[in-house]
Design a protein around this motif. Sequence first.
Motif, PDB file in Angstrom:
ATOM      1  N   ARG A  20       0.807  -1.180   0.069  1.00 13.32           N
ATOM      2  CA  ARG A  20       0.024  -0.177   0.051  1.00 13.32           C
ATOM      3  C   ARG A  20       0.913   0.982   0.039  1.00 13.32           C
ATOM      4  NH1 ARG A  20      -5.296  -0.760   0.947  1.00 13.32           N
ATOM      5  NH2 ARG A  20      -5.507   1.185   2.452  1.00 13.32           N
ATOM      6  N   PRO A  22      -1.883  -5.974  -8.822  1.00 14.35           N
ATOM      7  CA  PRO A  22      -3.339  -5.672  -8.535  1.00 14.35           C
ATOM      8  C   PRO A  22      -3.827  -6.031  -7.101  1.00 14.35           C
ATOM      9  CG  PRO A  22      -2.877  -7.760  -9.805  1.00 14.35           C
ATOM     10  CD  PRO A  22      -1.536  -6.729  -9.673  1.00 14.35           C
ATOM     11  N   ASN A  80      -6.118  -0.288  -9.239  1.00 14.96           N
ATOM     12  CA  ASN A  80      -5.490  -0.164  -7.954  1.00 14.96           C
ATOM     13  C   ASN A  80      -5.059   1.327  -7.477  1.00 14.96           C
ATOM     14  OD1 ASN A  80      -3.356  -0.130  -9.552  1.00 14.96           O
ATOM     15  ND2 ASN A  80      -1.964  -1.556  -8.266  1.00 14.96           N
ATOM     16  N   SER A 108       1.829   1.746  -9.366  1.00 15.36           N
ATOM     17  CA  SER A 108       0.926   0.768  -9.480  1.00 15.36           C
ATOM     18  C   SER A 108       1.379  -0.260 -10.122  1.00 15.36           C
ATOM     19  CB  SER A 108      -0.242   1.518 -10.162  1.00 15.36           C
ATOM     20  OG  SER A 108      -1.093   0.497 -11.086  1.00 15.36           O
ATOM     21  N   LYS A 160      -2.200  -1.462  -3.486  1.00 13.75           N
ATOM     22  CA  LYS A 160      -3.071  -0.077  -3.527  1.00 13.75           C
ATOM     23  C   LYS A 160      -1.929   1.261  -3.598  1.00 13.75           C
ATOM     24  CE  LYS A 160      -6.934   2.007  -3.008  1.00 13.75           C
ATOM     25  NZ  LYS A 160      -8.273   2.004  -3.923  1.00 13.75           N
TER      26      LYS A 160
END
Length: 160
Positions: free
Chosen positions: A78, A99, A127, A94, A102
């Motif tokens: 994340r 996927p 995401n 990303s 985040k």
Amino acid sequence: MVAVFSNNREFIFKAVVEMYTDVATHPGKTFHFPTGRLACLFVGYPGAQLDLLPAAAPESFAGVGYPFAVGAIREGDRILDIGSGSGTDTLIASSLTGPRGKVYGLDMTLAMLDKLRRSVAAMGAANIELIEGNAEQIPLPDASLDVVTSNGVLNLVPDK
């Protein structure tokens, strides 16, 4: 960077928004700092990595380095990109986190967020979440991120 001749917080934020709105809407213009794909290449971004992005992202790049050289991002992480701008770093993050991860792109310049939003759609990057805001008040819970990146924007923040 932005030349600001005041320590007034609102004045600084206004100057930053005006400057980076100009970078977003006039990417071919010459600024007093390096911008665009050539700036990306100069600070170390691999051309092959930039080729995977919609051209609109790096055309308004105004960062100061290549934050991915350290290899800190893992699949599923994340990530917060503070001062995401037109999205060069957000989009690369990303792809690195995949996927299951985040990526949050935080910026206070609407023109940059709009440009990034179009690039996110063009890449089909499901995401990524874009957040309008500034680095002084990050609207995410404490300890909710694995990696935080910022490519020069902290120099522009009044309350560091």
